[in-house]
Write a protein that holds these residues in place. Structure first.
Motif, PDB file in Angstrom:
ATOM      1  N   TYR A 244       0.876  -1.158   0.050  1.00 45.74           N
ATOM      2  CA  TYR A 244      -0.270  -0.018   0.031  1.00 45.74           C
ATOM      3  C   TYR A 244       0.931   1.208  -0.111  1.00 45.74           C
ATOM      4  CZ  TYR A 244      -2.839   3.658   1.774  1.00 45.74           C
ATOM      5  OH  TYR A 244      -3.291   5.304   2.078  1.00 45.74           O
ATOM      6  N   VAL A 245       0.807   2.111  -1.064  1.00 41.93           N
ATOM      7  CA  VAL A 245       1.394   3.367  -1.116  1.00 41.93           C
ATOM      8  C   VAL A 245       0.784   4.664  -0.469  1.00 41.93           C
ATOM      9  CG1 VAL A 245       2.638   4.989  -2.661  1.00 41.93           C
ATOM     10  CG2 VAL A 245       2.517   2.341  -3.165  1.00 41.93           C
ATOM     11  N   ASP A 246       1.005   5.077   0.497  1.00 40.22           N
ATOM     12  CA  ASP A 246       0.038   5.934   1.165  1.00 40.22           C
ATOM     13  C   ASP A 246       0.392   7.322   0.616  1.00 40.22           C
ATOM     14  OD1 ASP A 246      -1.513   6.750   3.465  1.00 40.22           O
ATOM     15  OD2 ASP A 246       0.319   7.431   4.393  1.00 40.22           O
ATOM     16  N   ALA A 247      -0.625   8.311   1.154  1.00 44.15           N
ATOM     17  CA  ALA A 247      -0.289   9.617   0.535  1.00 44.15           C
ATOM     18  C   ALA A 247       0.762  10.239   1.041  1.00 44.15           C
ATOM     19  CB  ALA A 247      -1.778  10.266   1.168  1.00 44.15           C
ATOM     20  N   ASP A 248       1.410   9.932   1.960  1.00 45.17           N
ATOM     21  CA  ASP A 248       2.616  10.452   2.517  1.00 45.17           C
ATOM     22  C   ASP A 248       3.919   9.784   2.270  1.00 45.17           C
ATOM     23  OD1 ASP A 248       1.312  12.955   3.863  1.00 45.17           O
ATOM     24  OD2 ASP A 248       0.424  11.399   5.303  1.00 45.17           O
ATOM     25  N   ALA A 249       3.695   8.975   1.218  1.00 45.50           N
ATOM     26  CA  ALA A 249       4.786   8.094   0.882  1.00 45.50           C
ATOM     27  C   ALA A 249       5.803   8.853   0.122  1.00 45.50           C
ATOM     28  CB  ALA A 249       4.614   6.837   0.051  1.00 45.50           C
ATOM     29  N   ALA A 344      -7.889   0.965   1.957  1.00 45.13           N
ATOM     30  CA  ALA A 344      -6.487   0.092   1.597  1.00 45.13           C
ATOM     31  C   ALA A 344      -6.620  -1.112   2.774  1.00 45.13           C
ATOM     32  CB  ALA A 344      -5.330   0.575   1.885  1.00 45.13           C
ATOM     33  N   ILE A 345      -6.942  -0.789   3.782  1.00 43.85           N
ATOM     34  CA  ILE A 345      -7.088  -1.889   4.854  1.00 43.85           C
ATOM     35  C   ILE A 345      -8.269  -2.973   4.788  1.00 43.85           C
ATOM     36  CG2 ILE A 345      -7.215  -2.291   7.322  1.00 43.85           C
ATOM     37  CD1 ILE A 345      -5.657   0.238   8.028  1.00 43.85           C
ATOM     38  N   GLU A 346      -9.225  -2.225   4.364  1.00 41.43           N
ATOM     39  CA  GLU A 346     -10.487  -3.086   4.192  1.00 41.43           C
ATOM     40  C   GLU A 346     -10.338  -3.934   2.913  1.00 41.43           C
ATOM     41  OE1 GLU A 346     -14.041  -4.896   4.311  1.00 41.43           O
ATOM     42  OE2 GLU A 346     -13.103  -3.664   5.941  1.00 41.43           O
ATOM     43  N   HIS A 347      -9.858  -3.529   1.807  1.00 39.91           N
ATOM     44  CA  HIS A 347      -9.345  -4.212   0.724  1.00 39.91           C
ATOM     45  C   HIS A 347      -8.259  -5.443   0.962  1.00 39.91           C
ATOM     46  CE1 HIS A 347      -8.485  -4.860  -3.755  1.00 39.91           C
ATOM     47  NE2 HIS A 347      -7.403  -5.534  -3.294  1.00 39.91           N
ATOM     48  N   ILE A 348      -7.484  -5.095   1.912  1.00 46.61           N
ATOM     49  CA  ILE A 348      -6.619  -6.160   2.312  1.00 46.61           C
ATOM     50  C   ILE A 348      -7.279  -7.143   3.247  1.00 46.61           C
ATOM     51  CG2 ILE A 348      -4.456  -6.826   3.627  1.00 46.61           C
ATOM     52  CD1 ILE A 348      -3.363  -4.097   2.921  1.00 46.61           C
ATOM     53  N   ALA A 349      -8.213  -6.846   3.972  1.00 46.69           N
ATOM     54  CA  ALA A 349      -8.932  -7.880   4.707  1.00 46.69           C
ATOM     55  C   ALA A 349      -9.892  -8.679   3.952  1.00 46.69           C
ATOM     56  CB  ALA A 349      -9.707  -7.025   5.584  1.00 46.69           C
ATOM     57  N   THR A 350     -10.307  -8.132   2.834  1.00 44.65           N
ATOM     58  CA  THR A 350     -11.202  -9.037   2.102  1.00 44.65           C
ATOM     59  C   THR A 350     -10.399  -9.834   1.079  1.00 44.65           C
ATOM     60  OG1 THR A 350     -12.724  -7.031   1.987  1.00 44.65           O
ATOM     61  CG2 THR A 350     -13.076  -8.604  -0.051  1.00 44.65           C
ATOM     62  N   HIS A 351      -9.283  -9.490   0.447  1.00 47.09           N
ATOM     63  CA  HIS A 351      -8.607 -10.240  -0.505  1.00 47.09           C
ATOM     64  C   HIS A 351      -7.472 -10.793   0.059  1.00 47.09           C
ATOM     65  CE1 HIS A 351     -11.621  -8.845  -3.449  1.00 47.09           C
ATOM     66  NE2 HIS A 351     -11.608  -7.753  -2.909  1.00 47.09           N
ATOM     67  N   GLY A 352      -6.747 -10.251   1.170  1.00 45.32           N
ATOM     68  CA  GLY A 352      -5.625 -10.815   1.357  1.00 45.32           C
ATOM     69  C   GLY A 352      -5.643 -12.021   2.249  1.00 45.32           C
ATOM     70  N   GLN A 369      -1.394   2.942  12.446  1.00 43.42           N
ATOM     71  CA  GLN A 369      -2.832   2.342  12.339  1.00 43.42           C
ATOM     72  C   GLN A 369      -2.830   1.086  11.267  1.00 43.42           C
ATOM     73  OE1 GLN A 369      -5.622   5.151  10.487  1.00 43.42           O
ATOM     74  NE2 GLN A 369      -7.190   3.696  10.196  1.00 43.42           N
ATOM     75  N   PHE A 370      -1.837   1.275  10.207  1.00 41.85           N
ATOM     76  CA  PHE A 370      -1.873  -0.003   9.322  1.00 41.85           C
ATOM     77  C   PHE A 370      -1.292  -1.116   9.897  1.00 41.85           C
ATOM     78  CE2 PHE A 370       0.132  -2.657   5.780  1.00 41.85           C
ATOM     79  CZ  PHE A 370      -0.661  -2.515   5.011  1.00 41.85           C
ATOM     80  N   THR A 371      -0.305  -1.308  11.027  1.00 45.95           N
ATOM     81  CA  THR A 371       0.426  -2.193  11.691  1.00 45.95           C
ATOM     82  C   THR A 371      -0.562  -3.011  12.576  1.00 45.95           C
ATOM     83  OG1 THR A 371       1.589  -0.979  13.294  1.00 45.95           O
ATOM     84  CG2 THR A 371       2.715  -1.692  11.103  1.00 45.95           C
ATOM     85  N   ALA A 372      -1.421  -1.946  13.266  1.00 52.93           N
ATOM     86  CA  ALA A 372      -2.315  -2.428  14.149  1.00 52.93           C
ATOM     87  C   ALA A 372      -3.764  -3.271  13.533  1.00 52.93           C
ATOM     88  CB  ALA A 372      -2.664  -1.189  15.159  1.00 52.93           C
ATOM     89  N   ARG A 373      -4.207  -2.633  12.569  1.00 54.91           N
ATOM     90  CA  ARG A 373      -5.319  -3.161  11.892  1.00 54.91           C
ATOM     91  C   ARG A 373      -5.230  -4.287  10.769  1.00 54.91           C
ATOM     92  NH1 ARG A 373      -9.153   1.390  10.068  1.00 54.91           N
ATOM     93  NH2 ARG A 373     -10.219  -0.442   9.546  1.00 54.91           N
ATOM     94  N   VAL A 374      -4.023  -4.284  10.342  1.00 58.74           N
ATOM     95  CA  VAL A 374      -3.775  -5.301   9.397  1.00 58.74           C
ATOM     96  C   VAL A 374      -3.592  -6.652   9.876  1.00 58.74           C
ATOM     97  CG1 VAL A 374      -2.478  -6.124   7.227  1.00 58.74           C
ATOM     98  CG2 VAL A 374      -3.303  -3.957   7.437  1.00 58.74           C
TER      99      VAL A 374
END
Length: 432
Positions: A244-249, A344-352, A369-374
């Motif tokens: 996932y390429v974040d807005a602040d990447a 992005a997190i929801e997409h990963i939860a659905t398809h990962g 947030q990414f490391t906690a929720r993924v």
């Protein structure tokens, strides 16, 4: 005898063949459990030396497998998994030496205490016993699995694919010769018949003879083992990994991480299969990333917004629904533009697949947030998905990457090939 009777007799014969190997392995495991670290480390070093010394005969056997695979029309990405080279054999041998240098988990005291009544308790690591490994056309797994199981005091039954039969037979012959020369049972490492799928069923249902089975391969193989097994199974999942390429990447970092994640080696389970790009950076990121991926020969299966931003490139095609769940194991990559980190997190939860997920960002809050929720076995921040590997994690070779949550998760090294035993030391203690 009728055809049905002949088939039944052959089935009984195969089952007995597998069970006989398991009985020999169980006897060998009893001897291995007594081996000292010094003995096991010397064994692994000798195996590494022997593999290098006998490279020519191993490569000759492997060439027969590769030639047969090409004649059968096997995709080149799969042939890459099957093929051995002198350099790859050196790498496999180095993996054994690395395992030899790791601490021996057997006998480690996990915890201990003295009860008020004076009883001393210790929970210590002990070998699992007999491990069955079911895997596809990757002969390096033969050596990796043998090294890790032997170091952790286990015997191993290896059920590789028929496509790698010649390679696996040559490799196990080398390992067995070294076992004999060190006074340890050659039955510590055995191959299970590979030409009949029923041998997998007989292996994974051999309760009382086999202590654990670990599948390594595609979704079909893993599902078949887990669904059929009556022996405890450790599920090593498929790798539908995301970047996932974040807005602040940072743009250059994001491109490099993505290309390495996807193109470093496309046929492995830690290769990225999908990239998700925040809309705020997409117009700058997509054209650059598409160019770099094209240079690496990667075809991108993009959603509508991604395709529009990519411009005129023969390496970009419209995505279909199946692309989001695909473990390509090839030079293909799914791509989508998302409106937010939660999307992005929801997409990963659905398809990962729960294997490895990565975020590229300079925002600490987004990373947190990414490391906690993924929910995945490995979550990487500003680092390639390719790092999810036992060797990269300092484990030496790995037995697999577990995507389940019980007993082991992520790359599985030596400690994950042990269980524990409680020891109680008393002085004639009696329970009132």
């Amino acid at each position: 005898m009728s055809t049905v009777g002949t088939a039944a007799a052959q089935g009984d014969q195969l089952r007995e063949q597998v069970h006989a190997a398991a009985r020999r392995a169980r006897h060998a495991a009893g001897e291995l459990a007594l081996a000292t670290r010094e003995t096991k480390d010397a064994l692994l070093h000798a195996m590494a030396d022997a593999l290098v010394e006998r490279t020519a005969e191993i490569l000759t056997a492997n060439e027969r497998d590769v030639a047969a695979a090409r004649e059968a029309g096997t995709p080149e990405s799969m042939i890459d998994r099957l093929a051995l080279t002198a350099d790859r054999i050196v790498g496999v041998a180095e993996g054994l030496r690395t395992v030899a240098g790791l601490p021996d988990p057997v006998g480690e005291v996990v915890r201990g205490s003295v009860l008020p009544n004076g009883l001393r308790l210790q929970q210590v690591r002990v070998p699992l016993g007999v491990a069955g490994i079911v895997y596809e056309g990757r002969p390096n797994v033969t050596v990796d699995a043998a090294g890790l199981t032997l170091k952790s005091g286990n015997a191993v039954l290896l059920r590789g694919s028929s496509s790698a039969e010649n390679s696996n037979t040559a490799l196990v012959a080398v390992l067995a010769d070294v076992l004999r020369s060190h006074g340890l049972p050659a039955d510590s490492v055995q191959l299970v018949p590979c030409h009949d799928r029923a041998s997998v069923r007989h292996l994974v249902t051999a309760r009382g003879l086999v202590d654990v089975v670990i599948p390594r391969g595609g979704a079909g193989l893993i599902s078949a083992v887990v669904e059929q097994a009556t022996v405890p199974a450790i599920e090593t999942g498929v790798g539908n990994c995301h970047v996932y390429v974040d807005a602040d990447a940072e743009l250059d970092t994001a491109v490099r991480v993505l290309v390495n994640s996807k193109a470093r080696r496309t046929s492995v389970c830690n290769a990225a299969e999908t990239v998700l790009v925040h809309r705020d950076i997409a117009d700058r990121f997509v054209p650059v990333a598409v160019g770099e991926l094209a240079d690496a020969g990667v075809t991108v299966h993009g959603d509508q917004r991604f395709v529009e931003l990519a411009g005129d490139s023969s390496y970009v095609v419209p995505a279909i629904d199946e692309d989001w769940d695909a473990e390509y194991l090839s030079s293909d990559l799914a791509a989508a533009v998302v409106d937010s980190l939660p999307e992005a997190i929801e997409h990963i939860a659905t398809h990962g697949s729960g294997h490895t997920e990565a975020i590229v960002t300079t925002d600490v809050r987004s990373a947190r947030q990414f490391t906690a929720r993924v929910d995945a076995a490995a979550v990487n921040v500003n680092a390639s998905t390719a790092f999810t590997d036992g060797g990269e994690f300092g484990m030496g070779a790995e037995i697999g990457i577990s995507t389940q949550k019980l007993h082991a998760r992520g790359p599985m090294g030596l400690p994950e090939l042990t269980t524990t035993k409680w020891l109680t030391f008393g002085d004639g203690h009696l329970r009132p």
